[in-house]
Enzyme design. Sequence first.
Site, PDB file in Angstrom:
ATOM      1  CE  LYS A  61      -3.777  -2.439   2.622  1.00 26.98           C
ATOM      2  NZ  LYS A  61      -3.051  -3.584   3.039  1.00 26.98           N
ATOM      3  CB  ILE A  65       6.663  12.616  -2.064  1.00 28.43           C
ATOM      4  CG1 ILE A  65       8.001  11.982  -2.076  1.00 28.43           C
ATOM      5  CG2 ILE A  65       6.179  13.338  -0.924  1.00 28.43           C
ATOM      6  CD1 ILE A  65       9.185  12.905  -1.922  1.00 28.43           C
ATOM      7  N   PRO A  66       5.205  11.450  -4.803  1.00 25.23           N
ATOM      8  CG  PRO A  66       4.204  13.001  -6.161  1.00 25.23           C
ATOM      9  CD  PRO A  66       4.538  13.011  -4.943  1.00 25.23           C
ATOM     10  CD  GLN A 192     -10.702  -6.750   7.143  1.00 23.60           C
ATOM     11  OE1 GLN A 192     -11.047  -5.550   7.213  1.00 23.60           O
ATOM     12  NE2 GLN A 192      -9.600  -7.465   6.645  1.00 23.60           N
ATOM     13  N   GLY A 212      -7.862 -14.508   3.785  1.00 25.06           N
ATOM     14  CA  GLY A 212      -6.878 -14.459   5.134  1.00 25.06           C
ATOM     15  C   GLY A 212      -7.158 -15.368   6.233  1.00 25.06           C
ATOM     16  NE  ARG A 213      -7.314 -11.781  10.274  1.00 19.82           N
ATOM     17  CZ  ARG A 213      -7.475 -10.394  10.924  1.00 19.82           C
ATOM     18  NH1 ARG A 213      -7.492 -10.407  12.155  1.00 19.82           N
ATOM     19  NH2 ARG A 213      -8.133  -9.829  10.408  1.00 19.82           N
TER      20      ARG A 213
END
Length: 234
Positions: A61, A65-66, A192, A212-213
């Site tokens: 993720k 900055i660019p 979640q 996932g879990r």
Amino acid sequence: MENSLILALDNEDLTEIKKIVNELCPPINIVKIGPISFLNNHKELFDFLSTKKLSVMFDFKFFDIPNTMSNSINFLFNNNINIFTVHALAGETALRKLKNELDVFSKKTSEIRPKMFAVTLLTSFNQNEINSLNFKGTISDNVLNLAEKSIKSGVDGLVCSGEEISLIRKNFGNDIKLLVPGIRFNSNANDQSRIVSPRQAIDMGADYLVLGRTLTEANDRKSKLDDIINSLKN
Ligand code: C5P
């Protein structure tokens, strides 16, 4: 159907990771690695995954900055990453620059371009959480806005919760790929907030499901995976 499933390897222990992968891949052939699995084991983990010939989703993720974001792409090409994630909140300038760098690099080297997926709002966020961050409007308003900016910036797909699949499909059509975490199959939500079942997610138009879990913490992972795959048939 099996090609829609992504196994989340959220485990620090390489021996355990190998055990889980050996149990579940195939039929699963895409694995997701992130900070938990990668930071402790990066070299050995990539070596192992390449011997298994698995597609890799690199879920870090990116949110920077660019310049920093677009200078991270060598790693993605060098390690045969198929899908990687960025935060939509990094903004259009960063996402567009990154996409451009990916295209240029791919053209220059003739290597396949990793697919860029933008996380709209984390599936662990609920309305209270976004209110406390002073976001205006509902979760749906924010997801739609972030989805629109990401699509305009050229991303290949979006990461969203099951609750927003229909909304995104209605507003942006079927071309954009949707990858959905927060999948739960007969088990609790953990941390979640916005969860759906595998079947619900596919019926609403998801392209990829992150398991996932709900799968990795099952007592009998193989039979749980069979149940999940059966739930998606017919
Ligand atoms: O175990 P669980 O099914 O909750 O795992 C979901 C996985 O998907 C985790 O690896 C988490 O980091 C990731 N993820 C998420 N929400 C997003 C993007 C990724 O839960 N918006």
